[in-house]
Scaffold this motif. Structure first.
Motif, mmCIF file in Angstrom:
data_model
loop_
_atom_site.group_PDB
_atom_site.id
_atom_site.type_symbol
_atom_site.label_atom_id
_atom_site.label_comp_id
_atom_site.label_asym_id
_atom_site.label_seq_id
_atom_site.Cartn_x
_atom_site.Cartn_y
_atom_site.Cartn_z
ATOM 1 N N GLY A 30 83.280 15.947 33.204
ATOM 2 C CA GLY A 30 82.686 16.760 32.448
ATOM 3 C C GLY A 30 82.961 16.607 30.946
ATOM 4 O O GLY A 30 82.141 17.103 29.846
ATOM 5 N N GLU A 31 83.963 15.958 30.473
ATOM 6 C CA GLU A 31 84.164 15.831 29.192
ATOM 7 C C GLU A 31 83.969 14.266 28.649
ATOM 8 O O GLU A 31 83.578 13.537 29.549
ATOM 9 N N PRO A 32 83.566 14.310 27.255
ATOM 10 C CA PRO A 32 83.284 12.722 26.707
ATOM 11 C C PRO A 32 84.265 11.924 26.849
ATOM 12 O O PRO A 32 85.578 12.196 26.580
ATOM 13 N N ILE A 33 83.948 10.648 26.814
ATOM 14 C CA ILE A 33 84.847 9.541 26.808
ATOM 15 C C ILE A 33 84.577 9.072 25.093
ATOM 16 O O ILE A 33 83.613 9.541 24.629
ATOM 17 N N PRO A 34 85.377 8.002 24.722
ATOM 18 C CA PRO A 34 85.112 7.705 23.411
ATOM 19 C C PRO A 34 83.810 7.019 23.134
ATOM 20 O O PRO A 34 83.125 6.400 24.009
ATOM 21 N N SER A 35 83.382 6.912 21.865
ATOM 22 C CA SER A 35 82.005 6.187 21.608
ATOM 23 C C SER A 35 81.936 4.881 21.818
ATOM 24 O O SER A 35 83.210 4.242 21.664
#
Length: 243
Positions: A30-35
């Motif tokens: 549910g959390e973002p990973i690096p761009s």
């Protein structure tokens, strides 16, 4: 890198690292990973290479990419890294769709060497050919050719038109009791053919990496020959091993 692979494209290294971090909890579900830019800087990779890694993981249900928001962890990694360290093997487990492939050719064709040798057929014998360009963020990243004996193509459904919505591995095993036991591959760098140069939008004098593989079942029969042609400017193969 996994010590199970003799070679692996750089996008695989990115996938393996992201899977390891998801498994370790560094990137929670549910959390973002690096761009893309951050990953490219970390791995020293071009944007197409990063995009391919993320798209492969999205197709496998591990990541969710949302336009304008970023890429989020959708689920824990469902398969080990060794499964995707080989280009030919990755083709077997890919689910095609209209955004990920551009189909070039589907139909019955005479087979030429060395494909005839791999399939155990006489040269010019008829086989079924599927050929498509793999697209990653609209970038032509690979040219994939699948040659199957006519009976295998007919029984498995490989002769259907358009993208395959079911992975090739499942199609090959769905209507038979014979298991797929191994994929033999060989890699070489070479100059592209005129057809490959056009399909992949290659610049003048750009080389390609060509991976030619044979898919063998539990009876010892080669049921599929696979060639993956990779633009040299977009792909870098890596390996690590103990001394």
């Amino acid at each position: 890198m996994s010590d199970h692979s003799a070679y692996a494209p750089k996008y695989v290294r990115i996938m393996e690292t992201l899977r390891r971090r998801i498994k370790d909890g560094a990137y929670p579900v549910g959390e973002p990973i690096p761009s893309e830019a951050m990953l490219g800087k970390e791995f020293g990779a071009s944007r197409p290479t990063v995009v391919r890694a993320l798209n492969e993981m999205q197709l496998l249900g591990e990541l969710q990419r949302e336009h304008g928001r970023g890429t989020f962890v959708k689920a824990p990694a469902s398969s080990g890294p060794a499964q995707h360290s080989r280009p030919g093997l990755a083709v077997l487990d890919r689910q095609e769709d209209e955004t990920s492939v551009r189909v070039l050719e589907i139909g019955r064709r005479p087979v030429a060497n060395p494909i005839a040798v791999l399939l155990g057929l006489a040269e010019s014998a008829p086989v079924h050919l599927r050929r498509y360009v793999g697209l990653y963020d609209s970038i032509s990243s690979e040219l994939v050719s699948l040659w199957a004996p006519l009976d295998v193509a007919r029984a498995s459904g490989l002769d259907q038109e358009g993208p395959l919505t079911v992975p090739v591995r499942q199609l090959l095993t769905a209507r038979t009791t014979d298991r797929l036991t191994r994929v033999d591959e060989r890699l070489r760098a070479r100059r592209p053919t005129d057809e490959e140069r056009k399909a992949l939008d290659l610049v003048e004098n750009e080389p390609v990496l060509a991976v030619l593989g044979s898919v063998i079942d539990s009876t010892g029969r080669t049921v599929l020959a696979v060639e993956v042609v990779l633009p040299g400017s977009l792909h870098e193969l890596e390996d690590s091993y103990l001394l």
